[in-house]
Design an enzyme around this catalytic site. Structure first.
Site, PDB file in Angstrom:
ATOM      1  N   LYS A 195       9.055  -3.428  -3.069  1.00 47.84           N
ATOM      2  CA  LYS A 195       9.692  -2.127  -2.834  1.00 47.84           C
ATOM      3  C   LYS A 195       9.449  -1.735  -1.385  1.00 47.84           C
ATOM      4  CE  LYS A 195       9.231   2.690  -4.297  1.00 47.84           C
ATOM      5  NZ  LYS A 195       8.733   3.543  -5.390  1.00 47.84           N
TER       6      LYS A 195
HETATM    7  C1  5RP Z   1       5.029   6.209  -2.939  1.00 45.77           C
HETATM    8  C2  5RP Z   1       6.036   5.838  -3.914  1.00 45.77           C
HETATM    9  C3  5RP Z   1       6.942   6.884  -4.303  1.00 45.77           C
HETATM   10  O1  5RP Z   1       6.825   7.273  -5.586  1.00 45.77           O
HETATM   11  C4  5RP Z   1       8.337   6.498  -4.095  1.00 45.77           C
HETATM   12  O2  5RP Z   1       8.515   5.632  -3.028  1.00 45.77           O
HETATM   13  C5  5RP Z   1       9.083   7.686  -3.803  1.00 45.77           C
HETATM   14  O3  5RP Z   1      10.400   7.539  -4.022  1.00 45.77           O
HETATM   15  P1  5RP Z   1      11.333   8.420  -3.154  1.00 45.77           P
HETATM   16  O4  5RP Z   1      10.935   8.179  -1.714  1.00 45.77           O
HETATM   17  O5  5RP Z   1      12.706   7.895  -3.444  1.00 45.77           O
HETATM   18  O6  5RP Z   1      11.147   9.841  -3.588  1.00 45.77           O
HETATM   19  O7  5RP Z   1       6.115   4.742  -4.376  1.00 45.77           O
HETATM   20  O8  5RP Z   1       4.388   5.115  -2.447  1.00 45.77           O
END
Ligand code: 5RP
Length: 283
Positions: A195
């Site tokens: 991710k």
């Molecule tokens: C932090 C995370 C977050 O939960 C995630 O990346 C957040 O998602 P978004 O930026 O779309 O709100 O993994 O490390």
């Protein structure tokens, strides 16, 4: 999508998350709701029973931490779960964000019927080694049960600004170079899914990572902009999104998750997806 040489169980869990479209391409819309593990009651996640439960049927997978899963989400809805298992930090101490450990065990993830576990890895931070070791330990444990490991290229306090539009930031930070470097290290130390954030010069990130990539959405932006971000990321070859705030903080979250899904799964353009969003908003 590259399934590599994984076990039957891991492969089957991957296809539960990355759904095939009509052409046989596998993509995913994961709904990220793990923010409270370090943000506390994030806007839109104050009571996930009201705000998130209605979105879950539209997601291909959800990524909560244990508290939200057990107390706020319905076990009768069969959406696959990727459980956040690291923590130990809080937004009130931004400089310590990278100081994470494994908080929830793999056995607990199995009891909760998760298909995978997620772990943040803070490359080029004070706790680089510790968080890579967290990933390695999890990968070894998860392999025993055929659980997937989602490795997150987490950016610590000093790098946040350019990527997420928040925090202090380092003006010399090159996101494409950083995410290519961090993502590949995460793959090599045991992640089955990486991710990251979509950014300029993303080709070098995609080229250097062979596992499926999902992108986080980052700070809330206008809905059309978030759809463009999704479209551009899919065009750049990612397998999907793990998006949170740009869905659950949208003016109409149920319409937004369907609009994002239309880009990811149906190849809709930004204008078509935005039109769908506006139409669903009225219904
Ligand atoms: C932090 C995370 C977050 O939960 C995630 O990346 C957040 O998602 P978004 O930026 O779309 O709100 O993994 O490390």
């Amino acid at each position: 999508m590259n399934f590599g040489q994984l076990s039957w169980g891991k492969t089957n869990r991957l296809v539960q998350i990355f759904r095939p479209d009509k052409k046989g391409d596998h993509h995913t819309v994961m709904l990220a709701v793990d923010h409270p593990y370090f943000y506390g009651p994030t806007t839109g996640l104050e009571d996930p029973r009201k705000t998130i439960q209605p979105l879950v049927p539209y997601a291909d997978a959800i990524s909560p931490a244990k508290g939200t899963l057990e107390y706020c989400l319905d076990p009768l809805v069969a959406t696959p779960v990727i459980l956040r298992v690291t923590g130990g930090n809080s937004m009130t101490r931004r400089q310590e964000l990278s100081d994470e450990e494994i908080i929830t065990s793999v056995e607990e993830a199995v009891r909760l019927n998760a298909v995978g576990v997620s772990v943040s890895v803070y490359i080029d931070s004070d706790h680089q080694k510790q968080t890579i070791k967290n990933l390695g330990k999890l990968a070894n444990k998860a392999a025993k049960y055929g659980l997937l490991v989602l490795g997150i290229t987490a950016v610590g306090a000093n790098l946040e600004k350019k990527v997420k539009g928040e925090g202090k930031g380092d003006p010399d930070f090159d996101p494409g170079k950083y995410f290519a470097h961090a993502g590949r290290i995460i793959q090599e130390n045991g992640a089955n899914i990486v991710k990251t954030y979509f950014c300029e010069n993303f080709a070098q990130v995609r080229e250097g990572i062979q596992v499926p990539i999902v992108v986080a959405g980052g700070k809330k932006v206008p809905e059309k902009q978030a759809l463009k971000y999704t479209f551009d990321a899919i065009q750049a070859g990612v397998e999907g999104v793990d998006m949170g705030r740009n869905i659950f903080q949208a003016e109409n979250p149920t319409a937004m998750i369907q609009a994002v899904s239309s880009v990811v799964h149906k190849g809709k353009t930004v204008d078509e997806a935005y039109e769908l969003y506006e139409q669903l908003k009225k219904e």
